[in-house]
Scaffold this active site. Sequence first.
Site, PDB file in Angstrom:
ATOM      1  N   ASP A 487       0.831  -1.205   0.000  1.00  8.85           N
ATOM      2  CA  ASP A 487       0.000   0.000   0.000  1.00  8.85           C
ATOM      3  C   ASP A 487       0.866   1.256   0.000  1.00  8.85           C
ATOM      4  OD1 ASP A 487       0.855  -0.641   2.559  1.00  8.85           O
ATOM      5  OD2 ASP A 487      -1.065  -0.269   3.522  1.00  8.85           O
ATOM      6  N   CYS A 488       1.979   1.219   0.735  1.00  8.11           N
ATOM      7  CA  CYS A 488       2.913   2.354   0.706  1.00  8.11           C
ATOM      8  C   CYS A 488       3.507   2.522  -0.690  1.00  8.11           C
ATOM      9  CB  CYS A 488       4.025   2.147   1.727  1.00  8.11           C
ATOM     10  SG  CYS A 488       3.438   2.016   3.435  1.00  8.11           S
TER      11      CYS A 488
END
Length: 761
Positions: A487-488
Site C-alpha cells: 500500500d505504501c
Amino acid sequence: MWKLRIGAKAGDDPHLCTTNNYLGRQIWEFDTNACSPEELFEVEKARRNFSDNRSQYKASADLLWRMQFLREKKFKQNIPRVKIEDAEKITYEEANMTLRRGIHYMAALQSDDGHWPAENSGCMFFNAPFVICLYITGHLDTIFSQEHRKEMLRYIPIIKNDDGGWGLDVESHSSMFCTVLNYICLRIMEVDPDHDRKKSACARARKWIIDRGGATYTPLFGKACLSVLGVYEWSGCKPIPPEFWLFPSYFPINGGTVWIYFRDTFMALSYLYGKKFVATPTPLILQLRQELYPQTYADIVWSQARNRCAKEDLYYPQTFVQDLFWKSVHMFSENILNRWPFKKLIRERAIRRALELIHYHDEATQYITGGGVPKVFHMLACWAEGPESGYFKKHLARVSGFIWISEDGLKIQSFGSQIWDTVLLLKVMLAADIDDEIRSMLIKGYSFLRKSQLIENPPGYYIKMFRDISKGGWGFSDKDQGWPASDCTSESLECCLIFESMPSNFIDEKMDVERLYDAVNMLLYLQSENGGKAVWERASGKKWLEWLSPIEFMEETILEHEYVECTGSAVVVLTRFMKQFPRHRTKEIETFIAKAVKYIESLQMADGSWYGNWGVCFIYATFFAVRGLVAAGKTYQSYEPIRRAVQFLLKIQNDEGGWGESFLSCPGKKYISLEGNKTNVVNTGQAMMVLIMSGQMERDPLPVHRAAKVLINSQMENGDFPQQELRGVYKMNVLLHYPTYRNIFSLWALTYYTKALRLLL
C-alpha cells in the site's frame, strides 16, 4: 526541554549504519537549555489538558513536536477561521479557505528532509519489553536517562484504566498481558509495589493480576517476556522450537510461508527458547516471583499453566485441535530434540540456523528489525550470544529511534510511519490545487519520496533467508528499515506519477522512469491468484495453517493475507500508470485490475461495507475499496457494489452530519457506531470522499454538505483538527495511533468538496 531531531542531525554513533544518510530518522533529545519560560508553560499546559481530558479521549494529540516546529518556523495562521451556522449554505470560498488554512498549517510541520514526523504507537505492550531487555543486559541507565524515566513514569500511570489494569492499547479494556508487563516495567523503574495502596499504580495493578489468577494467565508473548526475565519458566510456555527454521521449502509450513512479522519475531524467540535463556537472578527478580502469583513460585505446576490465558485476553480461542497439536510439538521438542543424540544433531544445528537468520535480518534492516516487538527479542538474542558483540552494540544504537515523546509521556513506537504519513499528506497537498503557494514544500516532499524508494533486493541469497523481493517498493517507515509494503508502494508511486506529469520548471528533478517501472513490477508481482494484494510479501501459505496459531489475543498471525485496502490502492495507481505509460506491460496491468476488481467485489459485506484490516474499520475499508472501483471505471449508475456502499454510508450518517465508528467493529466484525453516535473527523472525511466519488453531489448533495459543515466547524484556530479516537488497527484486535490521520482525511475530503463546489460555479 525535549526536542525532536531529524535525520543526520539526530547525532551519530560508530555502530549506526544507514543506506541514505538517516533520511527520515527521528530522535528525541533532552536539552536543559532549550526552552524559555513561555515554551515550558505551553508544554505543561498541553500535559494538563491531556490529563484533564483523559476520560474523553485516550490518545495524545502528539503536540510536543508540533509546537516545536511551529515555534522554529514562526508560524502564524493568517487565513481567517470559517464557521458555518445551521441554516447557512457553504460557499466555495469558505470551503477553500478552510482547506488552505489546514494546508498551510501542515506545511509548517514538514521537516527539513521532506517528511512529516508523527507518533505511531498506542500499543501497551511496546514499552515494557524494551525496559525488560535493557534491564537484563545492564543498559537501562545507558538508554533511559532520568528525564526518560520521568516521561515513562508519566505515561504508564496516566494510561491505566480505571480498574487498575492496562489494555492491549490505550482505548481497550484491561488485559492480563499488558497489566503484567506494565507492572513489571514500573517495578524495574523503582516504583514501590505497596506505596499508597489506594492510588499507587503498582498496588492496584497487582491486585488486578492476583484477583484474576496471577501471571500464569498471560498469553504466550507475555510468558516469553517473563521467561527471559526469570519470573516465569520456559516449561510453562507453548513450544517455540528453532527446528522450524530447518523445514524444507516443500513443507506446507516453513520459514518462507509465514507472515513476515511472525517470522521476524519468532526467529529470535525460538533462539532464546532453544537456549532456554534466562536472566541472572537479581533481588528484584526474586521479589517479582512473589508479587505476580497468588501462590508461591515453587508450587506452580508449569505444565498446567502452558495453555492458560485470561478471559480478558482471549480473542482467538485455542481449540482442542490446537491444544493437541502444541502438546505434541512440546513432547517431541523437549523429550526428543532436547536430548542426546538429537540435541547435538538437530537442536544445536537449529539454534545456529536461527542465529544466522537473526543476523541476516538485522543487517538487512540496519538493526531496526520489523518493529518494536521483534526488535527486543533480536537485541536480546544478540546479547545472549555475546554481550560485547558488535551485533548487540548495533542494536543498542538503534533503540533511540523507537522512543517517542508526547504530552502524555514516553512511549515506544512500532517503528515509525514516516513514508506512509508523508505520501498521504503529499497527495492531499497535490489535490488542493494551490501548488504555487506550497511549491518548496512539494519539492522537499517529492525529494524525500524519491530517496526513500528501495532500489535493490535484500542482500545475498535472500530466498534462502526467507526474504522476498524489495526492489522498486517503498516501506512504511524509512528506507533503512527496508521492508517494502504494497500500500505504501501504491500510494508513493501514484504521488510520483503526479509529480511526473508536472512541468519541468516546477519540479527541479524527476524520477528515473526505470524506477517507476520497478515499482509497477513490485505491485504486479505481489498479486495473489484470487486477485487480492498482500502487504509485504506474496500470500503463499495455506489458509488452514491459521488454525494452528498459538497467539491468543490477535487473529491471522501466522500467514500473510490479502487485504482490500492494499488491493484498492493498487488499482488506483495502476490505472493512472496505464494512462501515463500506455505501452508498459499494458495487458498484464489490465488483467491485474480485472482480477483485483473481482476480489474487491467478493469481499463486500451484506450491508454494503468492507471490513478494514488496517484502520477502523468498515468506513476505512469502504473508502479504499470504492476508490479502487471508481478508478477502474465503475460508477454508481452501472455498478451495484458502489450503490450498496453508498447506501451503507448514508444509513449510518449521524444526526450531526458526520460519521464515527467504534473500534469494537474490528474485533466484532460488525459495524458499531461510537458511543452516543459521536462524530470522528477521520471517519467523516473518509465517508464524505466515498459519497463525492460516487456522484452524490449530482444525486442529492445534502448529506455531503452536512458532512462538510462538520469538518469545517471542527477545524481549530491554528488550522489543526481535534485528536479524537484511535483510527489505526492491526490483526483485528489491537489499535494503533496515527495522529496525523485527523489532518490527512479531513483535508483530503475538503479537496474533493472544493472541487465539487467549483464545478457548480
